[in-house]
Structures are given as structure tokens and as C-alpha cells.
Design a protein around this motif. Structure first.
Motif, PDB file in Angstrom:
ATOM      1  N   UNK A   1     -55.344  -3.495  29.710  1.00 50.27           N
ATOM      2  CA  UNK A   1     -55.015  -3.384  31.131  1.00 50.27           C
ATOM      3  C   UNK A   1     -54.400  -4.661  31.685  1.00 50.27           C
ATOM      4  N   UNK A   2     -54.924  -5.801  31.253  1.00 52.07           N
ATOM      5  CA  UNK A   2     -54.387  -7.083  31.718  1.00 52.07           C
ATOM      6  C   UNK A   2     -52.973  -7.308  31.188  1.00 52.07           C
ATOM      7  N   UNK A   3     -52.725  -6.912  29.945  1.00 53.00           N
ATOM      8  CA  UNK A   3     -51.380  -7.048  29.376  1.00 53.00           C
ATOM      9  C   UNK A   3     -50.385  -6.158  30.123  1.00 53.00           C
ATOM     10  N   UNK A   4     -50.819  -4.962  30.461  1.00 47.00           N
ATOM     11  CA  UNK A   4     -49.958  -4.052  31.223  1.00 47.00           C
ATOM     12  C   UNK A   4     -49.684  -4.634  32.601  1.00 47.00           C
ATOM     13  N   UNK A   5     -50.716  -5.116  33.256  1.00 43.28           N
ATOM     14  CA  UNK A   5     -50.548  -5.702  34.589  1.00 43.28           C
ATOM     15  C   UNK A   5     -49.583  -6.879  34.546  1.00 43.28           C
ATOM     16  N   UNK A   6     -49.704  -7.709  33.528  1.00 42.44           N
ATOM     17  CA  UNK A   6     -48.814  -8.855  33.396  1.00 42.44           C
ATOM     18  C   UNK A   6     -47.364  -8.412  33.256  1.00 42.44           C
ATOM     19  N   UNK A   7     -47.123  -7.379  32.460  1.00 39.19           N
ATOM     20  CA  UNK A   7     -45.754  -6.878  32.290  1.00 39.19           C
ATOM     21  C   UNK A   7     -45.195  -6.387  33.614  1.00 39.19           C
ATOM     22  N   UNK A   8     -46.009  -5.678  34.378  1.00 38.25           N
ATOM     23  CA  UNK A   8     -45.565  -5.224  35.702  1.00 38.25           C
ATOM     24  C   UNK A   8     -45.274  -6.409  36.623  1.00 38.25           C
ATOM     25  N   UNK A   9     -46.202  -7.347  36.678  1.00 39.29           N
ATOM     26  CA  UNK A   9     -46.055  -8.474  37.596  1.00 39.29           C
ATOM     27  C   UNK A   9     -44.863  -9.368  37.252  1.00 39.29           C
ATOM     28  N   UNK A  10     -44.529  -9.415  35.962  1.00 38.16           N
ATOM     29  CA  UNK A  10     -43.373 -10.204  35.536  1.00 38.16           C
ATOM     30  C   UNK A  10     -42.101  -9.356  35.468  1.00 38.16           C
ATOM     31  N   UNK A  11     -42.229  -8.106  35.897  1.00 37.34           N
ATOM     32  CA  UNK A  11     -41.077  -7.199  35.901  1.00 37.34           C
ATOM     33  C   UNK A  11     -40.436  -7.127  34.515  1.00 37.34           C
ATOM     34  N   UNK A  12     -41.298  -7.088  33.477  1.00 35.93           N
ATOM     35  CA  UNK A  12     -40.852  -7.183  32.091  1.00 35.93           C
ATOM     36  C   UNK A  12     -40.866  -5.807  31.421  1.00 35.93           C
ATOM     37  N   UNK A  13     -39.769  -5.099  31.566  1.00 40.93           N
ATOM     38  CA  UNK A  13     -39.629  -3.749  31.030  1.00 40.93           C
ATOM     39  C   UNK A  13     -39.850  -3.712  29.520  1.00 40.93           C
ATOM     40  N   UNK A  14     -39.231  -4.626  28.794  1.00 41.19           N
ATOM     41  CA  UNK A  14     -39.339  -4.620  27.336  1.00 41.19           C
ATOM     42  C   UNK A  14     -40.760  -4.875  26.861  1.00 41.19           C
ATOM     43  N   UNK A  15     -41.465  -5.764  27.551  1.00 41.89           N
ATOM     44  CA  UNK A  15     -42.855  -6.034  27.177  1.00 41.89           C
ATOM     45  C   UNK A  15     -43.734  -4.806  27.429  1.00 41.89           C
ATOM     46  N   UNK A  16     -43.507  -4.125  28.527  1.00 39.53           N
ATOM     47  CA  UNK A  16     -44.278  -2.919  28.832  1.00 39.53           C
ATOM     48  C   UNK A  16     -44.019  -1.833  27.792  1.00 39.53           C
ATOM     49  N   UNK A  17     -42.765  -1.665  27.406  1.00 41.30           N
ATOM     50  CA  UNK A  17     -42.424  -0.688  26.359  1.00 41.30           C
ATOM     51  C   UNK A  17     -43.109  -1.060  25.062  1.00 41.30           C
ATOM     52  N   UNK A  18     -43.092  -2.346  24.708  1.00 38.44           N
ATOM     53  CA  UNK A  18     -43.724  -2.807  23.475  1.00 38.44           C
ATOM     54  C   UNK A  18     -45.225  -2.568  23.485  1.00 38.44           C
ATOM     55  N   UNK A  19     -45.874  -2.878  24.596  1.00 38.28           N
ATOM     56  CA  UNK A  19     -47.317  -2.643  24.705  1.00 38.28           C
ATOM     57  C   UNK A  19     -47.614  -1.170  24.455  1.00 38.28           C
ATOM     58  N   UNK A  20     -46.867  -0.300  25.094  1.00 35.07           N
ATOM     59  CA  UNK A  20     -47.063   1.140  24.937  1.00 35.07           C
ATOM     60  C   UNK A  20     -46.911   1.565  23.476  1.00 35.07           C
ATOM     61  N   UNK A  21     -45.870   1.065  22.820  1.00 34.15           N
ATOM     62  CA  UNK A  21     -45.620   1.449  21.421  1.00 34.15           C
ATOM     63  C   UNK A  21     -46.719   0.948  20.490  1.00 34.15           C
ATOM     64  N   UNK A  22     -47.131  -0.304  20.667  1.00 33.26           N
ATOM     65  CA  UNK A  22     -48.166  -0.881  19.798  1.00 33.26           C
ATOM     66  C   UNK A  22     -49.495  -0.162  19.999  1.00 33.26           C
ATOM     67  N   UNK A  23     -49.886   0.053  21.250  1.00 34.59           N
ATOM     68  CA  UNK A  23     -51.169   0.700  21.530  1.00 34.59           C
ATOM     69  C   UNK A  23     -51.179   2.123  20.966  1.00 34.59           C
ATOM     70  N   UNK A  24     -50.106   2.866  21.180  1.00 34.36           N
ATOM     71  CA  UNK A  24     -50.044   4.238  20.664  1.00 34.36           C
ATOM     72  C   UNK A  24     -50.105   4.244  19.134  1.00 34.36           C
ATOM     73  N   UNK A  25     -49.341   3.351  18.507  1.00 33.60           N
ATOM     74  CA  UNK A  25     -49.335   3.286  17.044  1.00 33.60           C
ATOM     75  C   UNK A  25     -50.734   2.962  16.504  1.00 33.60           C
ATOM     76  N   UNK A  26     -51.383   1.960  17.081  1.00 31.34           N
ATOM     77  CA  UNK A  26     -52.682   1.529  16.570  1.00 31.34           C
ATOM     78  C   UNK A  26     -53.757   2.594  16.773  1.00 31.34           C
ATOM     79  N   UNK A  27     -53.792   3.221  17.954  1.00 28.23           N
ATOM     80  CA  UNK A  27     -54.812   4.253  18.177  1.00 28.23           C
ATOM     81  C   UNK A  27     -54.573   5.454  17.270  1.00 28.23           C
ATOM     82  N   UNK A  28     -53.320   5.817  17.047  1.00 33.79           N
ATOM     83  CA  UNK A  28     -53.026   6.926  16.124  1.00 33.79           C
ATOM     84  C   UNK A  28     -53.471   6.589  14.700  1.00 33.79           C
TER      85      UNK A  28
END
Length: 127
Positions: free
Chosen positions: A12-39
Motif C-alpha cells: 500500500x505504501x509503495x502504491x501511495x508513493x507512486x501516486x504521490x510522485x505521479x509515477x505511472x511506470x512505477x505504479x504499472x511495475x508494482x501491479x505487475x510484480x505483485x500479480x506475478x508473485x501472488x500467482x
């Protein structure tokens, strides 16, 4: 039945940081890594005869009819899957409630660890 619930640490903190820094690529990366690892974690649990009951966001919950589960070995596999990209905490018990309470204990004890409901008092006294 034995239950395990697994949750990503500080996602959640990593996601919030991506939003606060307006970092689209970081948010996409977080989503991809989290989905891959949980799968991958869910896939591993299935391979050792767990039934997956939840796999979404940064969490996985599952149960097994096996009473002789080597929780520490399972958690070592989870840590290997997670690699250095992220960490997970886990809780185990004889019910969903017990597994969740054990997860909360693991999160409160520094994260990146597994707690087993029957041993919570031992974890608390060892810190």
C-alpha cells in the motif's frame, strides 16, 4: 483443515508513493510484480495440495486437509518466489480466523515472517 493467509508487506505504501510522485511506470511495475508473485505463490501452494480460496491484490489464502504441514518450508518457498522484489508475511492456523490473527502477529513483529497461531505466545516472548 489447516489454513494459511499471506499478505505482501508495504505494498500500500509503495502504491501511495507512486501516486504521490505521479509515477505511472512505477505504479504499472508494482501491479505487475505483485500479480506475478501472488500467482506464483498460489501455484506453488496448489502444487503441494492446498486449495486456493483467495488470490487477489497482494494476498493469497488457502487451506489443506493435511495436518502435518511444514510451515517453515512453505514460507522458505514463498520467500524464494518473492526474491528481492518484495516481501510477504504469513499466518497459519486451524481456521481462517486463526490464520488471520497469526498474520496480524507476523505483521506486528516486523513483517517478512510467518507466525503459527498455536505459537503466537512464543513469538511475542522471543522479541
Amino acid at each position: 483443515m489447516k489454513y494459511i493467509t499471506i499478505d505482501g508487506d508495504d505494498v500500500g505504501q509503495k502504491i501511495a508513493s507512486a501516486y504521490l510522485h505521479n509515477d505511472l511506470l512505477h505504479l504499472i511495475n508494482i501491479n505487475e510484480v505483485v500479480k506475478q508473485k501472488t500467482d506464483l505463490i498460489a501455484e506453488h501452494l496448489r502444487s503441494i495440495n492446498f486449495v486456493i480460496i483467495f488470490c487477489a491484490a497482494d494476498g493469497v489464502a488457502a487451506y489443506s486437509a493435511d495436518d502435518n504441514i511444514e510451515w517453515e518450508n512453505i514460507f522458505l518457498a514463498i520467500k524464494t518466489i518473492a526474491s528481492s522484489e518484495m516481501s510477504f508475511s504469513a499466518g497459519c492456523g486451524s481456521s481462517l480466523r486463526e490464520a488471520y490473527v497469526a498474520l496480524l502477529s507476523a505483521k506486528a513483529s516486523g513483517k517478512g515472517c510467518i507466525h503459527i497461531y498455536d505459537n503466537i505466545d512464543n513469538y511475542v516472548s522471543n522479541n
